[in-house]
Motif scaffolding. Sequence first.
Motif, PDB file in Angstrom:
ATOM      1  N   ALA A 158      -9.093   7.613  14.682  1.00  0.00           N
ATOM      2  CA  ALA A 158      -8.048   8.209  15.420  1.00  0.00           C
ATOM      3  C   ALA A 158      -6.668   7.655  15.114  1.00  0.00           C
ATOM      4  CB  ALA A 158      -8.199   7.903  16.891  1.00  0.00           C
ATOM      5  N   GLY A 159      -5.680   8.541  14.887  1.00  0.00           N
ATOM      6  CA  GLY A 159      -4.429   8.095  14.556  1.00  0.00           C
ATOM      7  C   GLY A 159      -3.946   7.817  13.091  1.00  0.00           C
ATOM      8  N   MET A 160      -4.978   8.378  12.222  1.00  0.00           N
ATOM      9  CA  MET A 160      -4.979   7.733  11.013  1.00  0.00           C
ATOM     10  C   MET A 160      -4.723   9.082  10.221  1.00  0.00           C
ATOM     11  SD  MET A 160      -7.944   4.816  10.208  1.00  0.00           S
ATOM     12  CE  MET A 160      -7.453   4.337   8.416  1.00  0.00           C
ATOM     13  N   GLU A 161      -3.801   9.171   9.084  1.00  0.00           N
ATOM     14  CA  GLU A 161      -3.757  10.103   8.336  1.00  0.00           C
ATOM     15  C   GLU A 161      -4.933  10.105   7.251  1.00  0.00           C
ATOM     16  OE1 GLU A 161      -1.166  12.483   8.679  1.00  0.00           O
ATOM     17  OE2 GLU A 161      -0.410  11.426  10.380  1.00  0.00           O
ATOM     18  N   VAL A 162      -5.019  11.370   6.756  1.00  0.00           N
ATOM     19  CA  VAL A 162      -5.991  11.648   5.810  1.00  0.00           C
ATOM     20  C   VAL A 162      -5.742  10.479   4.660  1.00  0.00           C
ATOM     21  CG1 VAL A 162      -6.981  13.400   4.003  1.00  0.00           C
ATOM     22  CG2 VAL A 162      -6.318  14.112   6.235  1.00  0.00           C
ATOM     23  N   SER A 163      -4.532  10.596   4.048  1.00  0.00           N
ATOM     24  CA  SER A 163      -4.230   9.470   3.051  1.00  0.00           C
ATOM     25  C   SER A 163      -4.874   8.055   3.445  1.00  0.00           C
ATOM     26  CB  SER A 163      -2.832   9.450   2.539  1.00  0.00           C
ATOM     27  OG  SER A 163      -1.817   9.082   3.620  1.00  0.00           O
ATOM     28  N   LYS A 219     -12.531  -0.289   0.255  1.00  0.00           N
ATOM     29  CA  LYS A 219     -13.769  -0.429   0.980  1.00  0.00           C
ATOM     30  C   LYS A 219     -14.787  -0.583  -0.155  1.00  0.00           C
ATOM     31  CE  LYS A 219     -14.113   0.266   5.847  1.00  0.00           C
ATOM     32  NZ  LYS A 219     -14.797   1.005   6.882  1.00  0.00           N
ATOM     33  N   ASP A 220     -14.713   0.676  -1.169  1.00  0.00           N
ATOM     34  CA  ASP A 220     -15.570   0.511  -2.360  1.00  0.00           C
ATOM     35  C   ASP A 220     -15.173  -0.400  -3.011  1.00  0.00           C
ATOM     36  OD1 ASP A 220     -16.649   2.917  -1.298  1.00  0.00           O
ATOM     37  OD2 ASP A 220     -15.783   4.294  -2.312  1.00  0.00           O
ATOM     38  N   GLU A 221     -13.743  -0.811  -3.472  1.00  0.00           N
ATOM     39  CA  GLU A 221     -13.547  -1.661  -4.348  1.00  0.00           C
ATOM     40  C   GLU A 221     -13.955  -3.253  -3.862  1.00  0.00           C
ATOM     41  OE1 GLU A 221      -9.513  -3.826  -6.403  1.00  0.00           O
ATOM     42  OE2 GLU A 221      -9.214  -2.174  -5.026  1.00  0.00           O
ATOM     43  N   ASN A 222     -14.048  -3.228  -2.711  1.00  0.00           N
ATOM     44  CA  ASN A 222     -14.673  -4.696  -1.992  1.00  0.00           C
ATOM     45  C   ASN A 222     -15.919  -4.795  -2.364  1.00  0.00           C
ATOM     46  OD1 ASN A 222     -14.288  -6.873  -0.384  1.00  0.00           O
ATOM     47  ND2 ASN A 222     -14.814  -5.921   1.271  1.00  0.00           N
ATOM     48  N   MET A 223     -16.525  -3.659  -2.056  1.00  0.00           N
ATOM     49  CA  MET A 223     -18.053  -3.748  -2.377  1.00  0.00           C
ATOM     50  C   MET A 223     -18.227  -3.981  -3.896  1.00  0.00           C
ATOM     51  SD  MET A 223     -21.219  -0.793  -1.567  1.00  0.00           S
ATOM     52  CE  MET A 223     -19.809   0.318  -1.256  1.00  0.00           C
ATOM     53  N   ARG A 224     -17.591  -3.433  -4.753  1.00  0.00           N
ATOM     54  CA  ARG A 224     -17.868  -3.727  -6.123  1.00  0.00           C
ATOM     55  C   ARG A 224     -17.513  -5.060  -6.647  1.00  0.00           C
ATOM     56  NH1 ARG A 224     -14.810  -4.182 -10.752  1.00  0.00           N
ATOM     57  NH2 ARG A 224     -12.905  -3.804  -9.601  1.00  0.00           N
ATOM     58  N   LEU A 225     -16.577  -5.637  -5.824  1.00  0.00           N
ATOM     59  CA  LEU A 225     -16.102  -7.028  -6.144  1.00  0.00           C
ATOM     60  C   LEU A 225     -17.272  -7.894  -5.742  1.00  0.00           C
ATOM     61  CD1 LEU A 225     -12.256  -6.932  -5.470  1.00  0.00           C
ATOM     62  CD2 LEU A 225     -13.589  -7.036  -7.537  1.00  0.00           C
ATOM     63  N   LYS A 226     -17.917  -7.898  -4.689  1.00  0.00           N
ATOM     64  CA  LYS A 226     -18.830  -8.573  -3.720  1.00  0.00           C
ATOM     65  C   LYS A 226     -19.890  -8.567  -4.848  1.00  0.00           C
ATOM     66  CE  LYS A 226     -17.782  -8.262   1.169  1.00  0.00           C
ATOM     67  NZ  LYS A 226     -18.149  -7.932   2.218  1.00  0.00           N
ATOM     68  N   LEU A 228      -8.541   3.577   2.891  1.00  0.00           N
ATOM     69  CA  LEU A 228      -9.366   2.553   3.421  1.00  0.00           C
ATOM     70  C   LEU A 228     -10.683   2.789   2.705  1.00  0.00           C
ATOM     71  CD1 LEU A 228     -10.363   0.911   5.707  1.00  0.00           C
ATOM     72  CD2 LEU A 228     -10.836   2.970   7.010  1.00  0.00           C
ATOM     73  N   LYS A 229     -11.149   3.967   2.403  1.00  0.00           N
ATOM     74  CA  LYS A 229     -12.437   4.079   1.736  1.00  0.00           C
ATOM     75  C   LYS A 229     -12.262   3.686   0.205  1.00  0.00           C
ATOM     76  CE  LYS A 229     -15.733   7.676   0.042  1.00  0.00           C
ATOM     77  NZ  LYS A 229     -16.709   6.692  -0.248  1.00  0.00           N
ATOM     78  N   ARG A 230     -11.110   3.734  -0.622  1.00  0.00           N
ATOM     79  CA  ARG A 230     -11.125   3.178  -1.575  1.00  0.00           C
ATOM     80  C   ARG A 230     -11.093   1.660  -1.512  1.00  0.00           C
ATOM     81  NH1 ARG A 230      -7.767   0.708  -4.646  1.00  0.00           N
ATOM     82  NH2 ARG A 230      -6.085   0.489  -3.273  1.00  0.00           N
TER      83      ARG A 230
END
Length: 64
Positions: free
Chosen positions: A22-27, A36-43, A32-34
Amino acid sequence: MAAARKHGVSEQSIYRWRNKYAGMEVSDVRELKRVKDENMRLKKLLAERDLEVEVMKEIQAKKW
């Protein structure tokens, strides 16, 4: 709820996503998804590196 049926998800998922984003723009959501994906890759890279270090320690210990 029409949106849930249209996209084949439960109404509960729609409500959960609405509360979460709620309150977040599409961008913002995309960023946020990008991140999170990068964080998962680094982990994953860190876990692989730690495993390699442990294997090298075991090999070194067996040589003595």
